[in-house]
Design a protein around this motif. Sequence first.
Motif, PDB file in Angstrom:
ATOM      1  N   SER A  57      -1.462  -3.256   7.658  1.00 56.17           N
ATOM      2  CA  SER A  57      -0.653  -3.941   8.673  1.00 56.17           C
ATOM      3  C   SER A  57      -0.820  -5.457   8.605  1.00 56.17           C
ATOM      4  CB  SER A  57      -1.027  -3.441  10.072  1.00 56.17           C
ATOM      5  OG  SER A  57      -2.378  -3.755  10.368  1.00 56.17           O
ATOM      6  N   GLU A  58      -1.846  -5.925   7.877  1.00 60.00           N
ATOM      7  CA  GLU A  58      -2.151  -7.344   7.833  1.00 60.00           C
ATOM      8  C   GLU A  58      -1.409  -8.073   6.719  1.00 60.00           C
ATOM      9  OE1 GLU A  58      -6.345  -7.466   7.347  1.00 60.00           O
ATOM     10  OE2 GLU A  58      -6.742  -6.114   9.034  1.00 60.00           O
ATOM     11  N   THR A  59      -1.135  -7.374   5.634  1.00 58.02           N
ATOM     12  CA  THR A  59      -0.492  -8.007   4.482  1.00 58.02           C
ATOM     13  C   THR A  59       0.236  -6.954   3.661  1.00 58.02           C
ATOM     14  OG1 THR A  59      -0.895  -9.519   2.626  1.00 58.02           O
ATOM     15  CG2 THR A  59      -2.477  -7.745   2.934  1.00 58.02           C
ATOM     16  N   LYS A  60       1.131  -7.384   2.801  1.00 53.46           N
ATOM     17  CA  LYS A  60       1.921  -6.443   2.015  1.00 53.46           C
ATOM     18  C   LYS A  60       1.110  -5.963   0.823  1.00 53.46           C
ATOM     19  CE  LYS A  60       6.546  -5.664   0.159  1.00 53.46           C
ATOM     20  NZ  LYS A  60       7.903  -6.214  -0.006  1.00 53.46           N
ATOM     21  N   MET A  61       0.894  -4.655   0.756  1.00 54.60           N
ATOM     22  CA  MET A  61       0.066  -4.052  -0.281  1.00 54.60           C
ATOM     23  C   MET A  61       0.867  -3.053  -1.099  1.00 54.60           C
ATOM     24  SD  MET A  61      -3.435  -3.257   1.830  1.00 54.60           S
ATOM     25  CE  MET A  61      -4.468  -4.571   2.487  1.00 54.60           C
TER      26      MET A  61
ATOM     27  N   PHE B  66       6.442  -7.239  -7.705  1.00 58.45           N
ATOM     28  CA  PHE B  66       5.757  -7.188  -6.409  1.00 58.45           C
ATOM     29  C   PHE B  66       5.679  -8.574  -5.776  1.00 58.45           C
ATOM     30  CE2 PHE B  66       1.524  -6.608  -4.093  1.00 58.45           C
ATOM     31  CZ  PHE B  66       2.097  -5.958  -3.017  1.00 58.45           C
ATOM     32  N   VAL B  67       5.376  -9.580  -6.573  1.00 58.82           N
ATOM     33  CA  VAL B  67       5.295 -10.956  -6.068  1.00 58.82           C
ATOM     34  C   VAL B  67       6.663 -11.444  -5.610  1.00 58.82           C
ATOM     35  CG1 VAL B  67       4.872 -13.355  -6.737  1.00 58.82           C
ATOM     36  CG2 VAL B  67       3.227 -11.575  -7.369  1.00 58.82           C
ATOM     37  N   ARG B  68       7.701 -11.108  -6.368  1.00 57.82           N
ATOM     38  CA  ARG B  68       9.069 -11.515  -5.971  1.00 57.82           C
ATOM     39  C   ARG B  68       9.451 -10.915  -4.621  1.00 57.82           C
ATOM     40  NH1 ARG B  68      10.236 -11.021 -11.649  1.00 57.82           N
ATOM     41  NH2 ARG B  68      10.904  -8.862 -11.360  1.00 57.82           N
ATOM     42  N   GLU B  69       8.897  -9.749  -4.316  1.00 58.41           N
ATOM     43  CA  GLU B  69       9.208  -9.079  -3.057  1.00 58.41           C
ATOM     44  C   GLU B  69       8.250  -9.477  -1.936  1.00 58.41           C
ATOM     45  OE1 GLU B  69       9.137  -4.941  -3.943  1.00 58.41           O
ATOM     46  OE2 GLU B  69      10.936  -5.014  -5.223  1.00 58.41           O
ATOM     47  N   GLY B  70       7.427 -10.487  -2.192  1.00 59.73           N
ATOM     48  CA  GLY B  70       6.515 -10.981  -1.158  1.00 59.73           C
ATOM     49  C   GLY B  70       5.181 -10.274  -1.104  1.00 59.73           C
ATOM     50  N   GLY B  71       4.851  -9.513  -2.143  1.00 56.07           N
ATOM     51  CA  GLY B  71       3.594  -8.772  -2.172  1.00 56.07           C
ATOM     52  C   GLY B  71       2.380  -9.670  -2.251  1.00 56.07           C
ATOM     53  N   LYS B  72       1.284  -9.221  -1.642  1.00 61.56           N
ATOM     54  CA  LYS B  72       0.073 -10.034  -1.578  1.00 61.56           C
ATOM     55  C   LYS B  72      -1.163  -9.372  -2.181  1.00 61.56           C
ATOM     56  CE  LYS B  72       1.965 -13.517   0.554  1.00 61.56           C
ATOM     57  NZ  LYS B  72       2.113 -14.822  -0.156  1.00 61.56           N
ATOM     58  N   HIS B  73      -1.227  -8.034  -2.170  1.00 60.32           N
ATOM     59  CA  HIS B  73      -2.431  -7.359  -2.656  1.00 60.32           C
ATOM     60  C   HIS B  73      -2.028  -6.119  -3.456  1.00 60.32           C
ATOM     61  CE1 HIS B  73      -6.946  -6.503  -1.663  1.00 60.32           C
ATOM     62  NE2 HIS B  73      -6.660  -6.297  -2.948  1.00 60.32           N
ATOM     63  N   LEU B  74      -2.306  -6.151  -4.753  1.00 67.07           N
ATOM     64  CA  LEU B  74      -1.951  -5.066  -5.671  1.00 67.07           C
ATOM     65  C   LEU B  74      -3.202  -4.272  -6.021  1.00 67.07           C
ATOM     66  CD1 LEU B  74       0.080  -3.682  -7.606  1.00 67.07           C
ATOM     67  CD2 LEU B  74      -0.476  -5.460  -9.291  1.00 67.07           C
ATOM     68  N   PHE B  75      -3.115  -2.954  -5.854  1.00 67.40           N
ATOM     69  CA  PHE B  75      -4.214  -2.057  -6.195  1.00 67.40           C
ATOM     70  C   PHE B  75      -3.810  -1.221  -7.401  1.00 67.40           C
ATOM     71  CE2 PHE B  75      -4.735  -3.100  -1.790  1.00 67.40           C
ATOM     72  CZ  PHE B  75      -6.111  -3.176  -1.589  1.00 67.40           C
ATOM     73  N   ILE B  76      -4.603  -1.276  -8.460  1.00 62.52           N
ATOM     74  CA  ILE B  76      -4.313  -0.520  -9.673  1.00 62.52           C
ATOM     75  C   ILE B  76      -5.448   0.464  -9.903  1.00 62.52           C
ATOM     76  CG2 ILE B  76      -3.761  -0.640 -12.125  1.00 62.52           C
ATOM     77  CD1 ILE B  76      -3.142  -3.640 -11.684  1.00 62.52           C
ATOM     78  N   ASP B  77      -5.119   1.748  -9.859  1.00 61.59           N
ATOM     79  CA  ASP B  77      -6.122   2.801 -10.017  1.00 61.59           C
ATOM     80  C   ASP B  77      -6.186   3.251 -11.478  1.00 61.59           C
ATOM     81  OD1 ASP B  77      -8.087   4.478  -9.113  1.00 61.59           O
ATOM     82  OD2 ASP B  77      -6.749   5.922  -8.158  1.00 61.59           O
ATOM     83  N   GLU B  78      -7.380   3.605 -11.922  1.00 60.54           N
ATOM     84  CA  GLU B  78      -7.608   4.151 -13.273  1.00 60.54           C
ATOM     85  C   GLU B  78      -7.063   3.242 -14.373  1.00 60.54           C
ATOM     86  OE1 GLU B  78      -8.241   8.700 -13.122  1.00 60.54           O
ATOM     87  OE2 GLU B  78      -6.161   8.371 -12.513  1.00 60.54           O
ATOM     88  N   ILE B  79      -7.481   1.991 -14.316  1.00 62.07           N
ATOM     89  CA  ILE B  79      -6.981   0.981 -15.245  1.00 62.07           C
ATOM     90  C   ILE B  79      -7.311   1.335 -16.694  1.00 62.07           C
ATOM     91  CG2 ILE B  79      -9.048  -0.474 -15.206  1.00 62.07           C
ATOM     92  CD1 ILE B  79      -5.520  -1.888 -14.949  1.00 62.07           C
ATOM     93  N   HIS B  80      -8.366   2.129 -16.916  1.00 57.21           N
ATOM     94  CA  HIS B  80      -8.777   2.474 -18.276  1.00 57.21           C
ATOM     95  C   HIS B  80      -7.750   3.338 -19.000  1.00 57.21           C
ATOM     96  CE1 HIS B  80     -10.250   5.628 -15.576  1.00 57.21           C
ATOM     97  NE2 HIS B  80     -10.080   6.457 -16.584  1.00 57.21           N
TER      98      HIS B  80
END
Length: 382
Positions: A50-54, A76-90
Amino acid sequence: MDQRVNAVSKAFKRYMYGQINWERQMLGLVGPRGVGKTTLFLQYIHEHRSETKMFYVSADNVYFSSHSLIDVADQFVREGGKHLFIDEIHKYGNWSQELKQIYDDHPDLRVSFTGSSILDITHGEADLSRRAPIYRMQGLSFREYLALFHGLSFPVATLDDVLSCKVQLPGVSHPLPWFHEYLQHGYYPFGRDPQFEMILNQIVEQTMDIDIPQFAKMTVSTGRKLRHLLSIIAKSVPFKPVMDSLATVVSVSRNVLPDFFVYMEKAGMIGQLRDDTGGIRGLGKVEKVYLDNTNLAYVMGGAMTDIGNIRETFFYNQMRVVGDVIASRTADFEIGDITFEVGGKNKNSRQIKHTSNAYIVKDDLEIGAGNQIPLWTFGMTY
């Protein structure tokens, strides 16, 4: 994302949750399969969305067959995103280079990623070590097990608390039955699953057959030799490696065995107890090799599981979170200037009688006194 976030358990959070600096521009959370990395990220998203766009995405999503991580970040940035979470990057081939570019191109975007504990962020040209602190998480402590499986919340104890016999569990008259349950299936958050052993065996297979070979660019046949090596260790722990004879049994060059052991250690399959000859953590001579945790030891050792090995495995596994644990010349372990000898309740002080600042760590002991410390209390330190 909403469905997964809404479904995640909110009642219990792993020890690492409060240690992470979530305000960093980029950070990584690594650890063995099955210890709860994804759950921890989803819990944070639930509390702060609720605090920022994730936005949360798993790197093994079919979307990445025709798109890149850079594509996702840019959009995501173009859409105003602030925090990106990427799971299982390996599971994404070019992860380090693309994360570096995302970091440089989008300074206002926070990026948090999870990955296998075998990942090396300092490897190659795309060195992320200056950009992204890496938090390393292991399985449940005995304290966390009591909270998750039995709803009993106790504060983290310091090593001084343990050695002073100050660790208490108000409302718990006899901790040993739960402790012995923890040793068998309490290290992993899925420990109460009816298919626990099957799931844990699958984790071992995926780690040994997929994670390590892919990271180390091994052939399929070399991956099989790696599994054979783990099987040998499981049947003989605590294992004192004799590289020449071991190389013959596994049919590999003696020179590659130390690398194999390091891969298995980073992947959460084994723990290597070193001496102090290296002077720096991780550079000493390997004195003993354990399976990484007691749950692995019970599942892989079966009827051959040795209780003495279980005790040492538990102590080493839990204490490595607190500090550097090395082999002792006179007993089992040393942490700083403190010596520890681990055994059953009838263990005497003969082995450490000429050693200063030394303790006997006893299994099957509920309450400690003097330098006699209950083994279970060392599981309350994270």
